[in-house]
Design a protein around this motif. Sequence first.
Motif, PDB file in Angstrom:
ATOM      1  N   LEU A   1      78.858 105.413  27.257  1.00  0.00           N
ATOM      2  CA  LEU A   1      80.198 105.040  27.491  1.00  0.00           C
ATOM      3  C   LEU A   1      81.042 103.253  27.218  1.00  0.00           C
ATOM      4  N   SER A   2      79.485 102.862  27.230  1.00  0.00           N
ATOM      5  CA  SER A   2      79.412 101.741  27.662  1.00  0.00           C
ATOM      6  C   SER A   2      78.742 100.365  26.969  1.00  0.00           C
TER       7      SER A   2
ATOM      8  N   GLY B   1      81.590  92.651  30.749  1.00  0.00           N
ATOM      9  CA  GLY B   1      81.103  92.921  29.469  1.00  0.00           C
ATOM     10  C   GLY B   1      81.264  94.712  29.809  1.00  0.00           C
ATOM     11  N   GLY B   2      81.947  95.246  30.599  1.00  0.00           N
ATOM     12  CA  GLY B   2      81.589  96.505  30.587  1.00  0.00           C
ATOM     13  C   GLY B   2      83.332  97.396  30.083  1.00  0.00           C
ATOM     14  N   ASN B   3      82.737  98.005  31.519  1.00  0.00           N
ATOM     15  CA  ASN B   3      84.361  99.014  30.911  1.00  0.00           C
ATOM     16  C   ASN B   3      85.325  99.015  32.150  1.00  0.00           C
ATOM     17  N   THR B   4      86.335  98.679  32.192  1.00  0.00           N
ATOM     18  CA  THR B   4      87.026  98.044  32.876  1.00  0.00           C
ATOM     19  C   THR B   4      88.553  99.391  33.140  1.00  0.00           C
ATOM     20  N   ASN B   5      89.226  99.176  34.365  1.00  0.00           N
ATOM     21  CA  ASN B   5      90.222 100.225  34.039  1.00  0.00           C
ATOM     22  C   ASN B   5      90.706  99.991  32.989  1.00  0.00           C
ATOM     23  N   LYS B   6      90.777  99.506  31.920  1.00  0.00           N
ATOM     24  CA  LYS B   6      92.019  99.889  30.679  1.00  0.00           C
ATOM     25  C   LYS B   6      90.951 101.077  29.940  1.00  0.00           C
ATOM     26  N   GLU B   7      89.356 101.262  29.646  1.00  0.00           N
ATOM     27  CA  GLU B   7      88.778 102.016  28.971  1.00  0.00           C
ATOM     28  C   GLU B   7      88.354 103.311  29.785  1.00  0.00           C
TER      29      GLU B   7
END
Length: 667
Positions: free
Chosen positions: A177-178, A228-234
């Motif tokens: 996912l990342s 640079g990874g996924n945050t709350n949004k993703e």
Amino acid sequence: MEFPYLFSPIKINTMALKNRIVMTAMHLGYTPEGEVTDRLIDFYALRAKGGVGLIIVGGCPIDELGGMASMICINDDRFIPGLKLLTDAVKKNDAKIAAQLYQAGRYTHSAAIGGRKPFSSSAVRSKFTGETPRALELDEIPGVQDKFAEAAVRAQEAGFDAVEILGSAGYLISQFLSPITNLREDKYGGSMENRMRFGLEVVEKVRKAVGPNFPILMRLAGNDFMEGGNTNKESRRFASEAEKAGIDLFNVTGGWHETRIPQLTMNVPRQAYVYLAQGIKSAVSVPVLASNRINDPYIGEAVLRNGQADLVTIARGLLADPDFPKKAKNGKSDLIYHCTACNQGCFDSIFRLQPATCLVNPRAGKEGELKSVLTAEPKKILVIGGGPAGMKAAVTAAERGHTVTLLEKGDELGGQLLLNRHTPGKEEMFTTATDLINNLKALDVKILLNTEADIPFIKEMSPDAVVVAAGANPILPDIPGIDGKNVVQAWDVLAGHVGVGEKVVVIGGNAVGLETALYLANQGTLSPDILHFLMTSRAESFETLTELLNKGSKEVTVVEMTKKVGKDIGLTTRWTVMGELRRLGVNIMTDTKAVSIKEDGVEVVKADGPDFLHANSIIIAAGSKPENSLVSEIESLVPESYTVGDAKKPRNALDAIKEGFLAGLKI
Ligand SMILES: Cc1cc2nc3c(=O)[nH]c(=O)nc-3n(C[C@H](O)[C@H](O)[C@H](O)COP(=O)(O)O)c2cc1C
């Protein structure tokens, strides 16, 4: 009913839970060969008896390439009979049970899989293992996904009520996912849509394999906390798609193993990450489980009442007290032994490849072995010392039907646990003292404060057994000038008995020295409520607020003669303490010996020669020595005696509480 939200039932697909308390997966190391053991069954049966709604066990490796030693295996049919014994034991005690399906990808150590190279979405080195995995070939991907589905079917056959797909913490699904770990250029990499594909196909395959009515949960990071990874949004987007693919509940946590944002340590405020669950809840229509540091029923109730989540995780909280739910339900929440997130018994043990135990509950993981049985021969017991060891001995003996008197020479129970009351990030240790005190009171233990044990007292009382838990006294090292007016003991500083000047040198860099440094360096920084006020009213710029948070009113130096400070702090916590010391600008000098104390500072010798450190106050944190002056006389006076905790040998609270417990069981 005090906790109507916590104790209201909920349905997850077809699974009816009697309450909203979930014990999420914890790798405990009770299954050395991967097979379910009596130890594991006893552990979880007791938690089920204690009233938890749902227990998730695991992680359970779904294949031979993504696990580590001592996990509960579900990667072969031969494990099904053992797993069935586990599910039967939990279900017999009226709780539901789920299996967490685990594939660690690049978080797998090659040593754990026979020297083979772990695989991942791409060949990106893992800081957690120090190894670089190989990228899965395109045609290998369906096979890996099928393993999830096959494991889910095994879970069904073994009587589990649900499965949980592990999609968090930087494991295989998160790796796909990342954008940090997925550099693929095929249909599984690149855009978010492509990166989601691996995980969504896993969900679809598991759903197809178990049918529409079997609950599938997914553990998800509400934010990866990786640069640079996924945050709350993703994560919200992925959750929304995963719901469409067949997920019935999202179990929301945060972070990867590599993140530098603490997730599980004591300095993480209670319910710190509930907002992540709240975020996912806004994106899905199925129930959401909030996780991490919800260690108290009042907090759990508030999270549910506020509508931030639908269920709450009490993981280490049930390691600490299997009866947490029962006590909360029956109006006895004041008797709960809270998890303090010290990690000393659980996380630290697992990192040393040892089975998990618990600082506040030495019985954890030894439920079958260490039973508390009512005594047939009630005795008159004297416990000397109201620190953690003495209190635990007194509680344990009193629970077994003995008549117990507890003597404390100070004006308060708690011993060294009291020292942490005002240390930033350590305040939770004080909860352990409060919990023991509440239980002592409920058991009618006679508590005598401001009372020093002496031989006439013991002769007069004539107890059948004595437990000496008199603790330790700080050591005064043999340094010229140590008796100066500018010298104080760290314990006195932490207890708030003395104040210190603006420039401070702490001599000794073990846990107590570092905690004292933190306590002092934090003085004069912004408190949480003032920060909140200044921030919400936009009184100061972000830069100014950051500066005010990081710079206090004291200049603190720690002097340690060995090469490393904080050696007695557990592996999973030490890095957070070091981070805080750095943030607060504490000067740490290793390989430095204090040789003389003067009126205006300390003479030291460093590797490169002598130096002088100017200071108004010198704080001594040079360890402690046992207080056992009465032991030999007591031994000759009474039929049965035990010396426990620091009075035996200064160590940490985990050892102290364990020894107090064992003495209480033995008498
Ligand atoms: C020793 C230990 C092992 C853990 N193993 C797992 C695991 O295998 N899978 C998982 O999803 N979470 C694991 N966790 C995280 C817990 O499920 C839980 O999220 C975490 O302890 C925070 O909740 P708590 O504050 O209620 O303990 C582990 C935690 C601990 C302390």
